[in-house]
Design a protein around this motif. Structure first.
Motif, PDB file in Angstrom:
ATOM      1  N   ASP A  95       0.864  -1.180   0.000  1.00 50.15           N
ATOM      2  CA  ASP A  95       0.000   0.000   0.000  1.00 50.15           C
ATOM      3  C   ASP A  95       0.902   1.232   0.000  1.00 50.15           C
ATOM      4  O   ASP A  95       1.368   1.701   1.049  1.00 50.15           O
ATOM      5  CB  ASP A  95      -0.917  -0.010   1.218  1.00 50.15           C
ATOM      6  N   PHE A  96       1.150   1.771  -1.208  1.00 47.42           N
ATOM      7  CA  PHE A  96       2.103   2.873  -1.336  1.00 47.42           C
ATOM      8  C   PHE A  96       1.562   4.161  -0.722  1.00 47.42           C
ATOM      9  O   PHE A  96       2.329   4.981  -0.211  1.00 47.42           O
ATOM     10  CB  PHE A  96       2.455   3.085  -2.811  1.00 47.42           C
ATOM     11  N   LYS A  97       0.267   4.376  -0.769  1.00 48.20           N
ATOM     12  CA  LYS A  97      -0.285   5.589  -0.178  1.00 48.20           C
ATOM     13  C   LYS A  97      -0.031   5.627   1.334  1.00 48.20           C
ATOM     14  O   LYS A  97       0.417   6.632   1.892  1.00 48.20           O
ATOM     15  CB  LYS A  97      -1.787   5.671  -0.475  1.00 48.20           C
ATOM     16  N   LYS A  98      -0.314   4.519   1.991  1.00 47.36           N
ATOM     17  CA  LYS A  98      -0.121   4.468   3.445  1.00 47.36           C
ATOM     18  C   LYS A  98       1.362   4.531   3.797  1.00 47.36           C
ATOM     19  O   LYS A  98       1.765   5.155   4.801  1.00 47.36           O
ATOM     20  CB  LYS A  98      -0.752   3.202   3.991  1.00 47.36           C
ATOM     21  N   MET A  99       2.206   3.896   2.966  1.00 49.38           N
ATOM     22  CA  MET A  99       3.640   3.936   3.224  1.00 49.38           C
ATOM     23  C   MET A  99       4.189   5.342   3.088  1.00 49.38           C
ATOM     24  O   MET A  99       5.046   5.768   3.880  1.00 49.38           O
ATOM     25  CB  MET A  99       4.371   2.986   2.275  1.00 49.38           C
ATOM     26  N   LEU A 102       3.215   7.284   6.226  1.00 45.36           N
ATOM     27  CA  LEU A 102       4.028   6.898   7.378  1.00 45.36           C
ATOM     28  C   LEU A 102       5.452   7.421   7.245  1.00 45.36           C
ATOM     29  O   LEU A 102       6.081   7.820   8.251  1.00 45.36           O
ATOM     30  CB  LEU A 102       4.037   5.374   7.531  1.00 45.36           C
ATOM     31  N   ALA A 103       5.994   7.420   6.016  1.00 49.27           N
ATOM     32  CA  ALA A 103       7.344   7.939   5.807  1.00 49.27           C
ATOM     33  C   ALA A 103       7.398   9.431   6.080  1.00 49.27           C
ATOM     34  O   ALA A 103       8.380   9.940   6.647  1.00 49.27           O
ATOM     35  CB  ALA A 103       7.799   7.636   4.388  1.00 49.27           C
ATOM     36  N   ALA A 104       6.370  10.175   5.698  1.00 52.06           N
ATOM     37  CA  ALA A 104       6.351  11.601   5.983  1.00 52.06           C
ATOM     38  C   ALA A 104       6.279  11.861   7.484  1.00 52.06           C
ATOM     39  O   ALA A 104       6.900  12.797   8.002  1.00 52.06           O
ATOM     40  CB  ALA A 104       5.167  12.238   5.263  1.00 52.06           C
ATOM     41  N   LEU A 114      13.578   7.813   1.425  1.00 49.01           N
ATOM     42  CA  LEU A 114      12.373   7.003   1.272  1.00 49.01           C
ATOM     43  C   LEU A 114      12.706   5.589   0.819  1.00 49.01           C
ATOM     44  O   LEU A 114      12.087   4.607   1.264  1.00 49.01           O
ATOM     45  CB  LEU A 114      11.430   7.681   0.268  1.00 49.01           C
ATOM     46  N   LYS A 115      13.716   5.463  -0.046  1.00 49.53           N
ATOM     47  CA  LYS A 115      14.126   4.138  -0.511  1.00 49.53           C
ATOM     48  C   LYS A 115      14.670   3.310   0.658  1.00 49.53           C
ATOM     49  O   LYS A 115      14.341   2.129   0.816  1.00 49.53           O
ATOM     50  CB  LYS A 115      15.169   4.292  -1.618  1.00 49.53           C
ATOM     51  N   GLN A 116      15.511   3.924   1.497  1.00 47.54           N
ATOM     52  CA  GLN A 116      16.049   3.209   2.635  1.00 47.54           C
ATOM     53  C   GLN A 116      14.959   2.884   3.658  1.00 47.54           C
ATOM     54  O   GLN A 116      14.979   1.820   4.299  1.00 47.54           O
ATOM     55  CB  GLN A 116      17.152   4.058   3.288  1.00 47.54           C
ATOM     56  N   ARG A 118      11.809   2.222   3.009  1.00 49.20           N
ATOM     57  CA  ARG A 118      10.976   1.130   2.504  1.00 49.20           C
ATOM     58  C   ARG A 118      11.639  -0.230   2.681  1.00 49.20           C
ATOM     59  O   ARG A 118      10.954  -1.259   2.732  1.00 49.20           O
ATOM     60  CB  ARG A 118      10.675   1.347   1.018  1.00 49.20           C
ATOM     61  N   LEU A 119      12.977  -0.257   2.742  1.00 48.55           N
ATOM     62  CA  LEU A 119      13.653  -1.540   2.936  1.00 48.55           C
ATOM     63  C   LEU A 119      13.355  -2.134   4.304  1.00 48.55           C
ATOM     64  O   LEU A 119      13.338  -3.365   4.469  1.00 48.55           O
ATOM     65  CB  LEU A 119      15.165  -1.364   2.742  1.00 48.55           C
ATOM     66  N   SER A 120      13.130  -1.315   5.266  1.00 48.18           N
ATOM     67  CA  SER A 120      12.879  -1.795   6.627  1.00 48.18           C
ATOM     68  C   SER A 120      11.424  -1.730   7.033  1.00 48.18           C
ATOM     69  O   SER A 120      11.055  -2.217   8.108  1.00 48.18           O
ATOM     70  CB  SER A 120      13.722  -0.981   7.628  1.00 48.18           C
ATOM     71  N   ASN A 121      10.568  -1.142   6.224  1.00 47.01           N
ATOM     72  CA  ASN A 121       9.147  -1.012   6.546  1.00 47.01           C
ATOM     73  C   ASN A 121       8.327  -1.466   5.347  1.00 47.01           C
ATOM     74  O   ASN A 121       8.612  -1.069   4.206  1.00 47.01           O
ATOM     75  CB  ASN A 121       8.777   0.434   6.888  1.00 47.01           C
ATOM     76  N   SER A 122       7.345  -2.270   5.602  1.00 44.01           N
ATOM     77  CA  SER A 122       6.472  -2.789   4.543  1.00 44.01           C
ATOM     78  C   SER A 122       5.032  -2.810   5.049  1.00 44.01           C
ATOM     79  O   SER A 122       4.759  -3.346   6.139  1.00 44.01           O
ATOM     80  CB  SER A 122       6.918  -4.196   4.126  1.00 44.01           C
TER      81      SER A 122
END
Length: 254
Positions: A95-99, A102-104, A114-116, A118-122
């Motif tokens: 779910d890219f919208k939710k990710m 959460l990243a923001a 953001l790339k780093q 996503r490696l630790s959060n899914s």
């Protein structure tokens, strides 16, 4: 004086070099054509000016070479490629919208972070139940071969037209009709006379001719003189029954 005089011959050659009025040697025609200078190259009469650039050979093809298409006109016309819908997102997708949200919130401000992150959060995609009403059932859902719209007229049977099928049918029809007519004429007693069937138009013409002949044969007396219809009811103004000398009257000489 001989040393100061410029020599007309090149060193080691007996061919004289032409010099212009300014004192420099003239350029030969061959060197002018090989110079590559578009201002010096001359063209022949009736021909295009030669190019001053180094070009590929005559059979060279310019432009980008496109790979040949796998499907030609025969494949496109003779084969119908059905539409293949893309696969709907399932629970195995993120779910890219939710990710991104959460990243923001985590303080990620650029694409590298953001790339780093996503490696630790899914976060996997979770489908929520539909709040709308169930879709309506249409005929094509039940019967796949169901067609919508107004029925069009059948196509023209070109094979029957070209093969003269209709002409053969009419010929057979008239042959049967002539055979039936021959059988009727052979069974009816003709007494040596040919029976002619009269049409309505012929019978009416015969009736009109008989009425005209009967009218001519009747004694109807002398025909009435022609007189215009608007003068038929107007009496004469001349009194032709007076004595000869009783009153002056002008009578026509009949």
């Amino acid at each position: 004086q001989a040393a100061s005089t410029p020599s007309l011959y090149s060193s080691g050659s007996c061919v004289p070099r032409l010099r212009c009025s300014c004192g420099s040697a003239a350029m030969s025609e061959g060197f002018r054509q090989r110079s590559g200078n578009p201002l010096l190259v001359r063209d022949s009469i009736g021909r295009a000016k030669p190019s001053t650039f180094v070009l590929p050979p005559e059979g060279h093809a310019y432009g980008l070479t496109a790979p040949p298409d796998v499907e030609g006109v025969r494949e496109v016309v003779g084969h119908w490629a059905a539409h293949v819908p893309r696969r709907r997102p399932g629970p195995e997708m993120q779910d890219f919208k939710k990710m991104n949200k959460l990243a923001a919130k985590s303080g990620v401000t650029n694409a590298g972070d953001l790339k780093q992150w996503r490696l630790s959060n899914s976060v996997m995609l979770v489908h929520s139940g539909s709040t709308r009403s169930l879709p309506k059932v249409i005929p094509s859902d039940v019967i796949p071969s169901f067609a919508y719209g107004r029925r069009n007229r059948p196509s023209t049977p070109i094979k029957a037209v070209v093969g003269a099928v209709y002409a053969a049918e009419r010929e057979e029809f008239f042959n049967l009709r002539y055979q039936m007519l021959e059988r009727e004429q052979s069974t009816e007693p003709s007494n040596g006379r040919r029976v002619v069937k009269m049409t309505k138009a012929a019978m009416q013409q015969i009736s009109n001719a008989r009425e005209q002949r009967a009218a001519l044969e009747e004694d109807l007396g002398p025909p009435e003189l022609f007189k215009m219809s608007k003068f038929k009811k107007i009496p004469s103004r001349l009194n032709l029954n007076l004595p000869p000398l009783g009153r002056s009257a002008s009578t026509p000489c009949l």
